[in-house]
Design a protein around this motif. Structure first.
Motif, short mmCIF file in Angstrom:
data_model
loop_
_atom_site.label_atom_id
_atom_site.label_comp_id
_atom_site.label_asym_id
_atom_site.label_seq_id
_atom_site.Cartn_x
_atom_site.Cartn_y
_atom_site.Cartn_z
N LEU A 108 40.92 44.60 37.13
CA LEU A 108 41.27 44.33 38.53
C LEU A 108 40.74 45.46 39.42
N VAL A 128 37.39 45.49 42.39
CA VAL A 128 37.45 45.87 43.79
C VAL A 128 36.07 46.28 44.30
N GLY A 150 41.22 40.49 41.53
CA GLY A 150 40.71 41.60 42.33
C GLY A 150 40.14 41.19 43.66
#
Length: 405
Positions: A39, A43, A164
């Motif tokens: 996750l 980003v 994400g």
């Protein structure tokens, strides 16, 4: 793969199934840690449109960010896996997450392209220390159901990659780069989870030593094993070169071709990554039942008709096909890793490191090359060119069966 008393030197009591039970709470905890790890990693590509606009980056520079992250994530992994196969290091699990935490906090405050590269590199180092050891813990807790354990572990990462972009769209895109720091809270939670996992791992090193004595039972020559690993590497190449076109550039493709907003493009990326998570989850248990080679064959080559059609359809069918492609393509990875571990038993961490490393390495090289092609020929040309990559799946015909001798 069964371990005989002669192979392990163990007494009959120590070789009973009770020596290696299925521990779902540990597999689940490792999958949760993998979810958080991936996750945080996801980003990075999710904020590429913002970074590109804020710093005036070219597609080539965007590709270099991915290359930096994925090379640091890939080059260290086989060495970490090789070393820890022989000298297990439970403390590496939380230690790697410290690097990830530092990298994600840096990403929230950096103000230049070189510093973005440094932050991306630190996140990659955290990943390279996490995957080999975590993959081994999942296998140790599998109770012999290796495909189930590997797919559960991997689906945690895929789920993190899917969520994400959604969280980035909700937290970072509307409010700016500084809000990347909120993802540091996930890293802190992962530290706690991995500390608990590392304690279980340290208390079960006797099980690790039992499995170290495992000998090959597939009856294949060394040359056949090496050629099979090369074929697997080529299949991973085709899979993750193609995946790089989605993880790094799918939002740009949708924005340019269909004039979507950044938030809408992130939703489509979430649907693709959600399909990847689902495909990963089902691929492992199916491989346990029907054989890993069949899953690999279907996944890589079977997705080709859909990838070939994708560049020529409208937004509705792009959404549908991206989900189908993600599901089919992802079903192979757990089968590939477990198949390779069966080819070279006793080297669980090294094999996991090599194949996770290849995943990141090929993805990073692919992102850099595809970024340059997008600058020169346009983003739509990238998807037309990549549509042919799954045809590499025909190489699966060269994979031998791994039935026990």
């Amino acid at each position: 793969m069964a371990i005989s008393n002669a192979q392990t030197g163990a007494t009959p009591a120590s070789a009973t199934p009770q020596s290696s039970p299925l521990v779902m709470r540990i597999i689940g905890a490792v999958a949760l840690a993998h979810l958080i790890n991936d996750l945080i990693q996801s980003v990075l590509p999710s904020i590429y449109p913002m970074l590109k606009a804020n710093y005036g980056l070219t597609f080539t520079q965007v590709g270099l960010i991915t290359l930096t992250f994925q090379l640091t994530a890939s080059l260290l992994q086989p060495w970490v896996g090789y070393h820890t196969d022989r000298h297990p290091k439970p403390w590496l699990l939380p230690a790697g997450t410290v690097c990830t935490l530092i990298g994600i906090l840096m990403m929230s405050v950096v103000g230049s392209f070189p510093m973005i590269l440094l932050a991306a590199g630190l996140i990659g180092i955290g990943s390279s220390t996490f995957h080999p050891e975590a993959s081994r813990v999942a296998r140790l807790a599998s109770g012999g159901r290796f495909g189930l354990a590997q797919s559960t572990f991997q689906v945690g990462g895929n789920a993190g990659s899917a969520f994400g972009p959604l969280l980035a769209a909700a937290i970072i895109i509307p409010y700016g780069q500084g809000h990347v720091a909120w993802f540091g809270l996930f890293a802190v939670f992962a530290l706690f989870v991995l500390y608990r996992i590392s304690r279980w791992y340290a208390n079960h090193l006797n099980l690790f030593k039992l499995k170290q004595g495992q000998a090959a039972t597939h009856g294949l020559s060394k040359q056949r094993v090496i050629s099979a690993l090369v074929v697997l590497g080529l299949l991973v190449f085709s899979k993750y070169f193609y995946m790089a076109s989605f993880t790094s550039y799918f939002t740009f493709y949708l924005i340019e071709k269909f004039d979507l907003s950044v938030a809408s493009s992130q939703l489509h990326l979430f649907l693709f990554l959600g399909a990847v998570a689902a495909g990963t989850f089902f691929g492992g248990p199916i491989g346990d039942k029907i054989g890993r080679k069949a899953v690999i064959w279907f996944s890589i080559l079977g997705v080709a008709p859909f990838t070939l059609i994708l560049p020529h359809v409208d937004l509705f069918w792009t959404s549908i096909l991206s989900v189908v492609i993600g599901f089919i393509l992802a079903s192979a990875f757990s089968a590939i890793v477990v198949y390779a571990q069966e080819l070279v038993p006793g080297n669980v961490g090294m094999i996991a490191g090599v194949f996770f490393g290849l995943m990141f390495g090929f993805g990073g090289i692919g992102a850099a090359l595809l970024g340059h092609l997008a600058d020169v020929h346009g983003i739509e040309y990238v998807y037309f060119l990549c549509s042919f990559l799954p045809l590499f799946g025909v190489l699966a015909i060269f994979l031998p069966r791994t039935k026990k001798a």
